[in-house]
Design a protein around this motif. Structure first.
Motif: not given
Lengths: 532, 828
Positions: A239-243
């Motif tokens: 989620y963090r990397l995608g964001r």
């Protein structure tokens, strides 16, 4: 100042601000009155100890004025016989821990830390964190339980030593967790910290500025080459990397640390904070807030809210300032006893050497820190802080005098190098004589290929901008004193590796920037030859 | 239908709710403060207002279609009420980790806004007996459920906070929110899930009314007080109503009537008002005691404190009473009273209970930051104090004192806005709860009362100190006055003595009380009073007056005093005189003696000079005189001529006279020393009298003697002493004979101290004043031309002086003269 743990949940942000950052509302006279009250307490507390009576005399001073009149200015030499041996019997109170400073010459300076100072130091660290996180005065976005990524030297360095007591004073989440990182190497801890931060996020980062820049550089450079690993499969990480990926794409650039960790506050120490301010903001999303402190007294000042100036805490140490003119007189005539002024006697635009007297039953009295600070203003209307704002100028002894006109310190040289835009690994500088002329010899390891003459020209140009006295050298003497020696790539890392193998401490892994020992320069040159 | 829908019961509630909500919005916006929770509350009220007006639009719609349109618009603010209430609880309780849920709530609100025009939310509108009723779509049920869940979580937040809060006032405030939160749940449930008439309007109105009260007036209105006060009045009303009803019923029974005349009610009301007044008071007090024990006790304690401390004038006792009252009434673990020290440099604990009793440090410096800060403040808690930047690093001594008593509340006692008369420090409550507003009010009242008491104490102390100072001063001056040898006196404007120092007795023999009240002048000889008040009145410069006067003692003696006087002024009026009387009798006597001695010395010296001169002259004259006498006598024997003999006789006679003069001169000049032996003076007197008795008798002079028997002998030359006495007797005899051909001569002898005194008093013409001093000078004679040589008395003086005695004369012209001879008694 601390709040009982069970009450923290019901404490408002305003109250947190008031408790920890209320000192910003003091007037300079209130500040000085607090200082005087605490000094008298300190004199009463330490006068009976052996070290205290040695420095303060017997009977001890009965007033602040008498203290300033009768107690001599001291240096570490005055305490060395006791502190280097960690003699607790000469102190006013058994210390909670001992910390050591980096020690330029390779010899550590040891200092005791009382429990009272540790608690006060932690409170003041929180002051800085709340200030750094505030969007407006009194409105911090940090509360109990914040996540703190620490990229600071471990114990027995000051930052690491105190950090271990932080959690007992205020509930927060250290990254990496203290227990887990207890036996890790510094590098390992950093890696572990970022690994956890990737999953759980970060509210506050506390770091050495140059490390942050380095990490920013490496992360932005490596983001395109990053390969998927098992740890990245965690949903939170994804989620963090995608964001972060989305954010970077929207800005049409590569992923930067700020895309992954939108932090609420970045705290940094060291003079490089000022130099790397913009770069850190570019990589990490916000400018770092600077702490000013040293092992002798822990944190002494913090960057004021909405300003780049440092504002001193009133309750860590008694502060005196030697006017620069007096300092010069003392330099010429060692018998001359320089005078000191207090916070309410400072003049804007003038430089002073800082003299501290510890509070909280610590041993140092009228101790010359050897730091030169400049008063940039006596108050700041924009942030509503009516206390003097300072900037760190240099260490009193870390200067390279040139031609009797210019005195270049570490900050000026560093700033000049940074302004050239050169990609470099590290540098060292010292004074060199050639046919009775003094030159600035710069040893620098570059990440790309340049000619020494080109670098000499670039650094010279920037030094003229950074230091007006330096510009006069050219104007009056038609003299360009910069000489550059380019070290081959990997020189510094080889130096560090060797030092690490020798078992050197973290602080001594690299040669100092200014006036490194001759042996260190020789060794750098030898290692540079190896790389050819 | 339309007509039935337009009935007021259906239309009025939403429009009324809308107006009330808008009114509240204005009120809360004006007085609600700046806290984030209050700002959210603005939006909540605004939502209710908009929703109410939209509902009014719906209800007032002429047809179903328009009603549906209005209702579809109304669901948006309707749902916003749930979200905002939840957001309000999150902000108020600062449950930061729920901010995401708040965001989610707003997101749902956004979705609802998008979906509201569709049939997913409201499918349509039906007409019920009371008016329009919406036909809910599938999403509406979900939204209703979400709304109720949000409300439930909000209430849970409030409950959680309620449990952890130690503050009585905060718990009280939370009760409002909890109560308010229940209304929309009921409204939503009834409107959403039943076919009952709509109640959401009333529920939401109740929600904002209760919340508004809680936010705006939570400091003023106590929800528990409302309930209890109601019960009080209900109980009291019952206490009165029951007998009232009984009386009315009884009257109806007696009159056999179902109606009661109005006059009877009036009469019974008046009767009860009169008779039941004490009962009402008792009931009120009992109920108060039952329901407001804490407050009741506080008031009673306060009353008692005021009564008891009115007469206390010692700060320590007052302080002890105060701290005991505070500890007992508020169940405080400790209480201390600090009052300024005498030198005002510190505030020191004068009374303490609990932990404070064993404090090592019991003072706060008056110039400390804490005390300075408290000077301009009212009651503050330790918590509030710890938020004050300049007090966050107090000196250890101050910190220790506050820690030592576990200070929880600090109550400055200020007599003026800037003057600190003392400080009350209270420790934690034994229950560990916070002090309520009510208790703070009690403390503030006590502090105000303490100001009055302390001012009284202060005034009393000042008066006591002034009285003591006055007493000390009075004592000092009294002792000074009483120890003075001199006499201090004070006269009133009439010249009456109002004060005289006790030393007067030593001088005049009068006790002070015998003099006070008498006229000053009464004590002066011949009333020669030195000054009067009038004399000072006419002396505008007020220069003190002084002089030497004689005052008669109680035994009748006259004593000399140096009297000084200074006026006493009241404004420009002289109201009396004060001054000093210094006894100078001895000095005067000494001066007198000195004067006499001086005169004597002068005389002696003069006589000595004359004697020396006379002796010299006599010596020089003697030789030629011897020649004159011898040759004149020889010539007389030889000469026969009568004429010559007559002349020679004259020469010889004058020469004899001259020789006698010379002899007397030599005697006066003491050329011949006395041959002293023990002599009885009386014998010398008698001998001398015998020698002159004949002449005295023939001169018709009556001689009386008063000779003291047993006089001690004196050392004297009998002959010379006899010569002196004879000289005096002869002089008296001649004076009396010449003046009146006779008279009386009285001779007295006596012993006075160490002297024998002989006095010769004649009844002659006396000696003029101017001659008295010259009597003993040689050649001074009043018998010029009558054969006097002027050497007799001077010879007497010479002889008596040779005997270390004194000879002098006292006389008043025309009343005779007295010659006194004093001779020293020499022990054998």
């Amino acid at each position: 100042m601390s709040i009982a743990g069970n009450k923290l949940n019901s404490v408002s942000h305003e109250e947190l601000w008031q408790r920890y950052c209320g000192f910003l509302d003091l007037t300079v006279d209130e500040f000085v009155q607090i200082q005087k009250d605490l000094l008298m307490d300190q004199i009463r507390d330490v006068a009976q100890s052996k070290l205290g009576s040695l420095i303060l005399g017997n009977p001890p001073p009965g007033s602040v004025e008498e203290f300033r009149r009768t107690v001599p200015l001291t240096t570490y030499q005055d305490y060395e016989p006791y502190l280097s041996q960690k003699r607790e019997d000469v102190l006013a109170e058994k210390p909670l821990l001992w910390c050591h400073s980096a020690g330029r010459s390779g010899v550590f300076k040891w200092f005791p830390y009382t429990a009272e100072l540790v608690n006060k130091g932690i409170d003041r660290m929180l002051s800085g964190i709340f200030i750094a996180s505030a969007k407006e005065k009194g409105r911090t976005s940090i509360g109990p339980g914040f996540r703190f990524l620490s990229i600071l030297p471990p114990a027995p360095y000051m930052s690491g030593s105190v950090f271990q007591y932080f959690q007992k004073r205020f509930p927060f989440r250290p990254i990496p967790p203290l227990e887990a990182s207890e036996n890790m190497e510094f590098q390992e801890r950093i890696e572990k910290g970022f690994q956890i931060a990737l999953k759980d996020g970060v509210d506050v980062i506390g770091a050495i500025a140059s490390v942050l820049v380095k990490m920013g550089e490496s992360m932005s450079g490596e983001s395109r080459k990053t390969k998927l690993s098992k740890s990245m499969l965690h949903p939170k990480v994804m989620y963090r990397l995608g964001r972060a990926f989305l954010r970077a794409k929207m800005k049409k650039r590569g992923i930067l640390p700020k895309d992954i960790w939108p932090t609420k506050a970045i705290m940094a120490g060291g003079m490089d904070t000022v130099i790397y301010r913009k770069e850190i903001a570019r990589y990490w999303g916000s400018e770092p807030y600077q702490f000013y402190g040293f092992t002798e007294s822990y944190l002494l000042a913090v960057q004021s809210w909405k300003s780049h100036g440092l504002v001193f805490f009133p309750d860590i140490a008694f502060l005196e300032f030697i006017p620069y003119d007096d300092l010069l007189k003392h330099k010429d005539d060692k018998a001359y006893r320089p005078s000191t002024v207090l916070m309410n006697e400072l003049e804007a635009g003038k430089s002073y050497e800082l003299v501290i007297s510890n509070y909280h039953r610590m041993p140092l009295c009228r101790y010359r820190v050897r730091d030169i600070l400049k008063v940039i203003s006596l108050g700041n209307k924009e942030n509503g802080v009516n206390l003097p704002h300072f900037e760190f100028v240099r260490r009193a002894d870390d200067v390279i005098p040139l031609g009797g006109l210019a005195w270049l310190d570490e900050g000026s040289i560093w700033q000049a190098i940074a302004n050239t835009g050169l990609k470099y690994t590290d540098w060292s500088a010292c004074k060199e004589y050639d046919q009775s002329k003094a030159y600035l010899r710069l040893y620098i390891e570059l990440k790309d290929t340049r000619e020494p003459a080109e670098i000499e020209r670039m650094v010279d140009e920037q030094l003229k901008i950074v230091d007006l006295d330096y510009r006069d050298l050219d104007f009056y003497l038609k003299f360009q004193p910069v000489r550059v020696t380019i070290l081959t790539p990997g020189t510094y890392s080889r130096y560090i590796d060797e030092k690490r193998k020798e078992g050197a401490d973290l602080a001594h892994l690299k040669p100092p920037h200014i006036n490194p020992p001759e042996a260190a320069i020789r060794h750098l040159l030898e290692l540079s030859q190896v790389g050819k | 239908m339309a007509g039935s829908l337009l009935n007021s019961a259906y239309l009025l509630p939403p429009i009324a709710a809308g107006i009330v909500a808008f009114g509240l919005f204005v009120l809360v916006w004006r007085w609600g403060g700046k806290h984030p929770s209050t700002q959210i509350f603005y939006l909540l009220i605004l939502s209710v207002a908009i929703w109410s007006l939209l509902i009014f639009g719906m209800r007032a719609s002429p047809d179903v279609e328009r009603a549906l349109l209005w209702d579809r618009m109304a669901v948006i603010p309707g749902f916003a009420v749930f979200v905002l209430f939840y957001h309000l609880t999150v902000a108020y309780t600062e449950r930061r980790h729920q901010t995401k849920l708040v965001t989610a709530g707003y997101a749902i609100l956004f979705v609802l806004t998008v979906l509201s025009p569709t049939r997913l939310v409201l499918e349509g509108m039906r007409v019920e007996s009371y008016g329009y009723a919406p036909v809910l779509g599938p999403v509406a049920y979900l939204l209703g459920l979400i709304g109720i869940v949000l409300l439930a979580i909000g209430i849970s937040n409030l409950l959680r906070r309620y449990r952890v809060s130690r503050s009585y006032d905060e718990r009280n405030r939370l009760l409002y929110f909890l109560g308010a939160g229940a209304f929309p749940i009921i409204g939503a449930f009834v409107d959403g899930f039943t076919n009952l008439p709509p109640v959401a309007i009333w529920a939401n109105l109740a929600l904002i009314l209760v919340c508004a009260t809680g936010i705006v007036r939570h400091q003023l209105l106590d929800v528990r007080v409302v309930i209890r006060k109601g019960l009080v009045y209900l109980t009291v009303s019952l206490v009165i109503a029951l007998p009232y009803a009984g009386v009315v019923y009884y009257v109806q029974y007696v009159l056999q009537s179902r109606t009661t005349p109005l006059w009877l009610h009036a009469f019974v009301i008046l009767l009860f008002a009169f008779l039941l007044r004490p009962l009402y008071g008792w009931a009120q007090e009992s109920v108060d005691r039952l329901f407001y024990r804490g407050r009741y006790d506080h008031l009673k304690e306060l009353q008692r404190f005021i009564q008891e401390t009115q007469s206390i004038v010692e700060p320590v006792r007052l302080g002890e009473r105060l701290v005991k009252l505070v500890s007992d009434a508020l169940k405080a673990s400790s209480a201390c009273l600090l009052l300024p020290s005498k030198d005002l440099l510190e505030l020191e604990i004068v009374a303490c209970t609990g932990q404070g009793e064993s404090l090592p440090n019991r003072t706060l410096r008056s110039d400390s930051r804490l005390v300075k800060w408290l000077e301009g403040r009212r009651l503050v808690s330790r918590e509030e104090l710890s938020l004050v930047p300049e007090l966050q690093s107090l000196p250890k001594a101050d910190q220790d004192l506050l820690d030592g008593v576990s200070a929880e509340l600090i109550v400055p006692i200020r007599s003026t806005p800037e003057r600190l008369s003392g400080v009350i420090i209270l420790g934690r409550k034994l229950s560990d709860a916070d002090y309520s507003d009510e208790e703070r009010v009690l403390l503030s009242t006590l502090a105000s009362q303490m100001v009055v008491n302390l001012e009284n104490v202060h005034l009393y102390e000042q008066a006591k100190m002034a009285a003591q100072a006055l007493f000390d001063s009075e004592k000092k001056y009294r002792e000074l006055v009483e120890r003075l040898r001199d006499v201090i006196y004070v006269l009133d404007e009439n010249g009456t003595v109002t004060y005289v120092s006790p030393s007067v007795e030593g001088f005049l023999g009068y006790e002070a009380s015998e003099i006070i009240g008498h006229q000053f002048k009464e004590f002066f000889e011949a009333e020669e009073v030195p000054w009067t008040v009038e004399s000072f009145q006419s002396n505008p410069s007020g220069v003190p007056q002084a002089g030497e006067y004689r005052i008669r003692t109680k035994s009748g003696q006259l004593r000399w005093f140096y009297a000084s006087g200074q006026r006493i002024m009241e404004g420009s009026r002289v109201t009396g005189v004060q001054g000093i009387l210094s006894d100078i009798t001895e000095r005067k006597q000494a001066e007198e003696r000195e004067k006499v001695l001086k005169q004597e010395l002068d005389k002696t010296s003069r006589l000595a000079s004359i004697g020396q001169l006379a002796a010299g002259v006599a010596h020089e004259i003697n030789n030629p005189l011897t020649g004159i006498l011898g040759f004149s006598q020889r010539l007389l024997r030889k000469c026969t001529d009568e004429g010559i003999v007559r002349d020679l006789n004259r020469i010889h006679g004058e020469a004899v006279r001259a020789a006698r003069v010379v002899e007397n001169l030599l005697t006066f000049a003491r050329r011949k020393g006395p041959k002293k032996d023990y002599v009885q003076v009386n014998e010398v007197i008698e001998k001398a009298l015998d020698l002159r008795m004949y002449e005295l008798k023939t001169s018709s002079i009556q001689v009386t003697t008063e000779l003291a028997p047993n006089l001690p002998p004196i050392m004297a030359d009998f002959q010379q002493l006899q010569q002196v006495l004879l000289n005096i007797i002869v002089n008296a005899e001649q004076a009396m004979t010449e003046a009146s051909g006779g008279g009386a001569l009285r001779i007295r002898s006596s012993q006075e101290d160490d002297r024998v005194v002989v006095a010769f008093t004649d009844s002659g013409p006396g000696i003029p004043e101017e001659n008295l001093q010259r009597l003993f000078e040689p050649f001074f004679s009043t018998k010029t031309g009558r054969g006097g040589t002027g050497l007799g008395l001077s010879v007497c003086h010479g002889i008596i002086s040779e005997h270390n005695g004194k000879i002098y004369a006292e006389s008043v012209e025309g009343e005779g003269a007295t010659f006194i001879v004093e001779l020293p008694i020499v022990a054998p």
